[in-house]
Design an enzyme around this catalytic site. Structure first.
Site, PDB file in Angstrom:
ATOM      1  N   GLY A 159       0.816  -1.216   0.000  1.00 57.81           N
ATOM      2  CA  GLY A 159       0.000   0.000   0.000  1.00 57.81           C
ATOM      3  C   GLY A 159       0.844   1.257   0.000  1.00 57.81           C
ATOM      4  N   ASP A 160       1.982   1.221   0.697  1.00 53.55           N
ATOM      5  CA  ASP A 160       2.884   2.370   0.725  1.00 53.55           C
ATOM      6  C   ASP A 160       3.505   2.602  -0.650  1.00 53.55           C
ATOM      7  OD1 ASP A 160       2.342   2.274   3.470  1.00 53.55           O
ATOM      8  OD2 ASP A 160       4.042   0.931   3.808  1.00 53.55           O
TER       9      ASP A 160
END
Length: 307
Positions: A251-252
């Site tokens: 997600g980062d």
């Protein structure tokens, strides 16, 4: 050029353990490999941006014996400028166990004093009109209200705000019209305060968040891909097939890749496709994906309009 700030108020030293068998509770378990890394979602975003040769300023809190290791680790990334606020408490250590299943043991984090927060705030409020401010990761409850006040001030300055943090905090900040929010499915349910049973309900929930103020909503769905909701409609990227090494940081990577594309003038659709490629690429490697790895998978990603 406008600045990019990544804010990790509760960073961690992440201790990764690779095991052959599943962990047995109450028994002695041994790893076959282990390593440390500087953890925290905002720092991960900075590392992805570094891999894309985009400078960022990393801010947050660091303390205890972890601080020196953490800062020495970040020296390996030439495009990251770490300006962390020193604290009396100890930065947390998280344990990531990678076997047939992934198991995370995440600690709560240190106490932040009023004086420490004020020193941090002076650094955060250097962001000005046109800059991008990314708040990622867990925010301790004791500083929750002050973080919201900080987001309000940044919004007043026309800073572009990206939120990938506690769902309840995101919900309270939607009125400040963040450029992007990026929940996963569990976080989406918490944001809209309902259990989601179908893909159609994912679309409807994401649209509600756009209506509430978010300019772009990316919902990461793991092996089911991701969806983008904005004022123009709903779009879906299909996941690509590959051997998943670890989902940590996916997600980062999406957030970092999205910002990279926005910085170079891409539209939301192009940025979403590149973000989806970054999420997939990171799942298939140890650590966070490089530009070459992202662009290899970019060729495989397909995006379709749903609504």
């Amino acid at each position: 050029m406008h600045m990019i700030y990544t804010c990790t108020v509760n960073p961690s030293l992440d201790y990764y353990l690779k095991v052959e068998k599943e962990i047995e509770i109450g028994e002695v378990n041994r790893s076959i490999n282990e390593f440390y890394t500087a953890g925290g979602k905002g720092v991960n975003v900075s590392i992805v941006l570094n891999n894309l040769m985009i400078p960022s300023t990393a801010i947050g809190f660091l303390g205890g014996f972890v601080k020196d290791y953490y800062l020495s680790f970040l020296k390996g990334y030439p495009f990251i400028q770490p300006i962390f606020t020193g604290i009396n408490g100890n930065t947390r250590i998280n344990i990531k166990i990678n076997g047939k299943k992934e198991t995370d043991l995440n600690t709560n984090g240190p106490h932040i004093t009023d004086e420490e927060f004020e020193r941090f705030l002076k650094r955060a409020l250097k962001a000005d009109e046109g800059d991008i401010f990314i708040l990622s990761g867990n925010v301790q409850s004791e500083i929750y209200s002050r973080i919201i006040a900080m987001i309000e001030e940044l919004s007043r300055r026309n800073v572009k705000i990206i939120l990938d943090t506690n769902p309840v905090l995101i919900r309270d900040c939607l009125k400040y019209k963040p450029l992007l929010i990026k929940p996963n499915l569990d976080e989406l349910e918490e944001l809209v305060e309902k259990t989601i049973h179908s893909e159609e309900e994912i679309y409807e929930s994401a649209k509600k968040l756009v209506e509430a103020g978010a300019k772009n909503v990316i919902v990461s769905l793991g092996s089911d891909g991701a969806i983008l909701a904005d004022q123009s409609g709903i779009y879906k990227s299909q996941a690509v097939a590959g051997h998943v090494v670890s989902t940590t940081g996916c997600g980062d990577a999406m957030v970092g890749a999205y910002v990279f594309n926005i910085q170079r003038g891409a539209n939301a659709m192009e940025a979403f496709k590149y973000a989806s490629a970054a999420g997939s690429a990171t799942a298939f490697v140890d650590g966070l994906a490089t530009r070459n790895e992202i662009e290899t998978w970019y060729k495989e990603i397909e995006v379709e309009r749903i609504q």
